[in-house]
Structure formats: structure tokens, C-alpha cells
Design a protein around this motif. Structure first.
Motif, PDB file in Angstrom:
ATOM      1  N   ILE A   1     -20.720  59.856 -62.486  1.00 13.25           N
ATOM      2  CA  ILE A   1     -21.202  60.142 -61.133  1.00 13.25           C
ATOM      3  C   ILE A   1     -22.493  59.367 -60.862  1.00 13.25           C
ATOM      4  N   PHE A   2     -23.355  59.266 -61.875  1.00 12.77           N
ATOM      5  CA  PHE A   2     -24.554  58.452 -61.719  1.00 12.77           C
ATOM      6  C   PHE A   2     -24.168  56.999 -61.442  1.00 12.77           C
ATOM      7  N   GLY A   3     -23.134  56.515 -62.123  1.00 13.56           N
ATOM      8  CA  GLY A   3     -22.654  55.168 -61.860  1.00 13.56           C
ATOM      9  C   GLY A   3     -22.121  55.014 -60.439  1.00 13.56           C
ATOM     10  N   LEU A   4     -21.422  56.039 -59.939  1.00 13.57           N
ATOM     11  CA  LEU A   4     -20.972  56.040 -58.548  1.00 13.57           C
ATOM     12  C   LEU A   4     -22.157  55.934 -57.596  1.00 13.57           C
ATOM     13  N   HIS A   5     -23.198  56.685 -57.906  1.00 15.81           N
ATOM     14  CA  HIS A   5     -24.400  56.639 -57.064  1.00 15.81           C
ATOM     15  C   HIS A   5     -25.005  55.231 -57.072  1.00 15.81           C
ATOM     16  N   LEU A   6     -25.120  54.628 -58.228  1.00 13.05           N
ATOM     17  CA  LEU A   6     -25.658  53.268 -58.310  1.00 13.05           C
ATOM     18  C   LEU A   6     -24.770  52.281 -57.548  1.00 13.05           C
ATOM     19  N   TYR A   7     -23.465  52.421 -57.686  1.00  9.11           N
ATOM     20  CA  TYR A   7     -22.491  51.555 -56.995  1.00  9.11           C
ATOM     21  C   TYR A   7     -22.764  51.567 -55.492  1.00  9.11           C
ATOM     22  N   ARG A   8     -23.112  52.737 -54.958  1.00  6.06           N
ATOM     23  CA  ARG A   8     -23.299  52.908 -53.515  1.00  6.06           C
ATOM     24  C   ARG A   8     -24.741  52.640 -53.080  1.00  6.06           C
ATOM     25  N   THR A   9     -25.639  52.464 -54.029  1.00  6.24           N
ATOM     26  CA  THR A   9     -27.052  52.318 -53.664  1.00  6.24           C
ATOM     27  C   THR A   9     -27.667  51.093 -54.336  1.00  6.24           C
ATOM     28  N   LYS A  10     -28.371  51.280 -55.409  1.00  8.88           N
ATOM     29  CA  LYS A  10     -29.172  50.213 -56.008  1.00  8.88           C
ATOM     30  C   LYS A  10     -28.361  49.004 -56.437  1.00  8.88           C
ATOM     31  N   ALA A  11     -27.156  49.209 -56.962  1.00  7.42           N
ATOM     32  CA  ALA A  11     -26.357  48.088 -57.464  1.00  7.42           C
ATOM     33  C   ALA A  11     -25.725  47.273 -56.347  1.00  7.42           C
ATOM     34  N   GLY A  12     -25.612  47.843 -55.149  1.00  9.66           N
ATOM     35  CA  GLY A  12     -25.112  47.072 -54.014  1.00  9.66           C
ATOM     36  C   GLY A  12     -23.634  46.758 -54.030  1.00  9.66           C
ATOM     37  N   CYS A  13     -22.864  47.355 -54.933  1.00 12.45           N
ATOM     38  CA  CYS A  13     -21.442  47.020 -55.051  1.00 12.45           C
ATOM     39  C   CYS A  13     -20.664  47.338 -53.771  1.00 12.45           C
ATOM     40  N   LEU A  14     -21.075  48.421 -53.098  1.00 14.34           N
ATOM     41  CA  LEU A  14     -20.337  48.879 -51.922  1.00 14.34           C
ATOM     42  C   LEU A  14     -20.383  47.863 -50.785  1.00 14.34           C
ATOM     43  N   ASN A  15     -21.345  46.965 -50.777  1.00 13.50           N
ATOM     44  CA  ASN A  15     -21.418  45.954 -49.719  1.00 13.50           C
ATOM     45  C   ASN A  15     -20.125  45.159 -49.609  1.00 13.50           C
ATOM     46  N   CYS A  16     -19.529  44.818 -50.756  1.00 11.20           N
ATOM     47  CA  CYS A  16     -18.312  44.000 -50.770  1.00 11.20           C
ATOM     48  C   CYS A  16     -17.088  44.768 -51.251  1.00 11.20           C
ATOM     49  N   HIS A  17     -17.274  45.679 -52.184  1.00 10.15           N
ATOM     50  CA  HIS A  17     -16.153  46.412 -52.787  1.00 10.15           C
ATOM     51  C   HIS A  17     -16.110  47.815 -52.195  1.00 10.15           C
ATOM     52  N   ASN A  18     -15.547  47.905 -50.993  1.00 10.25           N
ATOM     53  CA  ASN A  18     -15.596  49.158 -50.260  1.00 10.25           C
ATOM     54  C   ASN A  18     -14.219  49.546 -49.736  1.00 10.25           C
ATOM     55  N   GLY A  19     -14.152  50.717 -49.090  1.00  4.51           N
ATOM     56  CA  GLY A  19     -12.909  51.181 -48.508  1.00  4.51           C
ATOM     57  C   GLY A  19     -11.879  51.568 -49.553  1.00  4.51           C
TER      58      GLY A  19
END
Length: 358
Positions: free
Chosen positions: A212-230
Motif C-alpha cells: 500500500i505504501f508502494g501504491l501511495h508512492l506510485y500515485r505521488t512522489k514516484a510520479g508513475c501515475l502521470n503515464c501509467h494510469n487508468g
């Protein structure tokens, strides 16, 4: 539920894992880049909308064709040669190989969930599955066939004449029917619900606190959600991340090859992260066999603009150094593992009888 506040070593921040044990509309706000535009939340795959030419009969015919090497010039290479159901519908190689064992210049993209993408191939040169279906057949490095010869071969086969007639009605086997049959089968190549899907659906015990912490990072600090979303974990867009090797061995100008525009030089389509574990090695050139290697590159901000060839456009503004700690990288990697579920195994059907040889 009593909130559990965790203090993760070397992050300097406390984190409430229970903030995610609720529907996504109540999750903490995502941190996205303005250049990413509207960013959809991670979500399960919806039901694929029907199309008139996708029926049980056309799908079964497409499966037959997909595994049939008679679609190639040599009669030895099938669609499944580069898109193996046991290898995540890719081929497990750095570069695909085709006719006469020629090596391609790109890693085979998985066909999983390809029906959802409007533009296919790493450079987006095909419009949907119907635009993609016949291109590998006529590509001289891939299946190296003349389309007219393939159609003539199929029309000489009693089994295929019967199967096409049952699927489409009376008439000769033509390019339109061939493309629709292949695309109908490829539409059913879909991911199964993974742990994140079921977590989003309310099975909150399926992700542990680190994930879950990794999910949080994915959506925030790591920026993954910018491109890998939906639901696809991909925006379907094209980005310059600095891996074109422009002016060097392995040069690949990417999207420019499809559009002819210099501003598209070095851009490649965002791959889906669904079931990515089964599609290694990664990136358009297959140069990354290790997920940690991919994460380390993004964490460093890739190669940075100062090292780019002067004829290349700048990196996507979404590429920035992330400064993730080892603990954060561990959590992000743990979360990414929840996006995978082995695809359904599909075995090649028995070949249809033919009155001719290739």
C-alpha cells in the motif's frame, strides 16, 4: 477500523496505510504533473464493448489463423511466434526475430489488452487492431509474405473456405475478412483481475502495508501515475524518455517514423503495466531484464537533457529525478508485483486441412 500509522525507515514521513483501505474516490489526492493533463485513477478493466464483426465464429477462426504459419511467406512463422501466450503474449526476447531468423529492432509488445489501445506498435503507426492485423504478415523482417499469395493459399484450403463461410457468410476470403478474424481473436486476449483490482473492489486484506505504501508512492512522489494510469495502467500516449540511442548503435527514432515530425523523434508509446512481469525484458529495445534497473533509471531522471544528442527534442517534462530512498524503491517494487496475474493459457488449435503446401 483503527488507523495504523507507520513510520518508514529513511523516508522521514509517517504513512497511514488505512487511508487506502477504502474506495479510490476517498484515497489521498494524487500528485500529478500539469503536463500530464487529466489523469484517470487506477481501476479494473471494464467490459470490452461489442463490435459487429466480433462473434464466436470470427474469434474461433482468428485463433486458428493466429497460430497458423501458413500466413507467413516461408510457411514457418505464425503470429504466435512473437506473441506467445506462455510468455505474456510477447516472446521473452530483447528483439523479435522473424523471417530467416532476421532480428527486428524492437521488443515485441504484448498483445494483452491491445483491443483498448487506439494506436498500436511502439510508434503508434497502426490505428487499432484492424489497422494492425495484417502489417506483420507483409513486413519483410517479420512474416515476409505477399498478402495476395496468403489470401490465395487460404482460398485453396477447404477447411478455411468452410470456416470463413461460417464466420462471415458466402464470399471469397479477402483482406478485410482476414483482418477482422485476426482482430476478433486478439480482442479476447485480456488480463484477468489482479490483486490490485480486487483490493479496489474491497478485498483490503490482499495488499500488505508495504504494498500500500508502494501504491501511495506510485500515485505521488514516484510520479508513475502521470503515464501509467487508468484501467490499462497506460495513458496510450507517446513520450521521450531518452532511450532512442540517437546517433549511436541501436538508434531508433520512434514515433517520428510514423508521423514524419521531428518533434516526435525519440518518443515511444507508454506500455501497459498490467501483467508486465510476464513480458520481460522491458522498454522498446528490451534492454532492461531487471525491474529494479528500470526503477533506478527513472529514479535518476533517466539520462537527463544535458546528455541528449543536439538533434533530439528535450525529454518529456514528466521525467524528473525522483530521489526515492531504497526503502521507497522496495515498496514501489512490492506494489508493482500486485499488478500481475498470469494470463489464461491458450493452446494452439489443430491445423485446418489444406489441399496445398505453402
Amino acid at each position: 477500523m483503527l488507523a495504523l500509522i507507520l513510520s518508514w525507515p529513511d523516508t522521514g514521513n509517517a504513512f497511514d496505510a488505512n487511508a487506502y483501505r477504502q474506495p479510490p474516490e476517498h484515497w489521498p489526492a494524487a500528485h500529478t504533473h500539469p503536463e500530464a493533463g487529466e489523469v484517470p485513477e487506477l481501476a479494473p478493466l471494464p467490459t470490452l464493448p461489442p463490435v459487429a464483426w466480433h462473434t464466436p465464429a470470427t474469434e474461433a477462426l482468428g485463433q486458428q489463423l493466429f497460430f497458423d504459419p501458413r500466413l507467413s511467406g516461408s510457411g514457418q512463422h505464425a503470429c504466435a511466434s512473437c506473441h506467445d501466450p506462455d510468455l505474456g503474449w510477447a516472446d521473452g526476447r530483447r528483439f523479435a526475430f522473424g523471417h530467416d531468423r532476421q532480428s527486428g529492432t524492437r521488443n515485441s509488445m504484448s498483445l494483452l489488452n491491445a483491443a483498448w489501445f487506439e494506436q498500436l506498435f511502439w510508434d503508434g503507426r497502426a490505428r487499432g487492431l484492424l489497422g494492425q492485423a495484417l502489417q506483420p504478415i507483409t513486413n519483410p523482417v517479420e512474416m515476409n509474405a505477399e498478402l495476395d499469395e496468403v489470401l490465395a493459399r487460404l482460398n485453396r484450403s477447404p477447411g478455411y473456405r468452410r470456416a470463413f463461410g461460417e464466420a462471415f457468410g458466402p464470399g471469397p476470403i479477402d483482406a478485410d475478412r482476414l483482418a477482422k478474424a485476426l482482430a476478433a481473436f486478439e480482442r479476447r486476449i485480456l488480463s484477468r483481475p489482479n490483486r490490485l483490482d480486487r483490493f479496489i473492489g474491497g478485498q483490503y486484506q490482499l495488499l500488505n502495508d508495504q504494498e500500500i505504501f508502494g501504491l501511495h508512492l506510485y500515485r505521488t512522489k514516484a510520479g508513475c501515475l502521470n503515464c501509467h494510469n487508468g484501467p490499462l495502467y497506460s495513458d496510450g500516449r507517446f513520450h521521450h524518455t531518452g532511450l532512442s540511442y540517437y546517433g549511436r548503435q541501436y538508434e531508433d527514432t520512434g514515433r517520428e517514423q510514423a508521423t514524419g515530425r521531428a518533434e516526435d523523434r525519440g518518443k515511444f508509446r507508454t506500455p501497459s503495466l498490467r501483467d508486465f512481469q510476464y513480458t520481460a525484458p522491458w522498454m522498446h529495445n528490451g534492454f532492461f531484464p531487471s525491474l529494479r534497473g528500470v526503477l533506478n533509471m527513472y529514479n535518476a531522471g533517466m539520462i537527463g537533457n544535458t546528455r541528449l544528442h543536439p538533434e533530439l527534442p528535450p525529454l518529456s517534462p514528466l521525467i524528473q529525478p525522483l530521489h526515492l530512498s531504497r526503502t521507497e524503491l522496495d515498496a514501489l517494487e512490492a506494489f508493482l508485483a500486485t499488478l500481475n496475474r498470469r494470463p489464461v493459457a491458450i493452446r494452439p488449435p489443430e491445423p485446418l486441412m489444406s489441399s496445398t503446401t505453402p
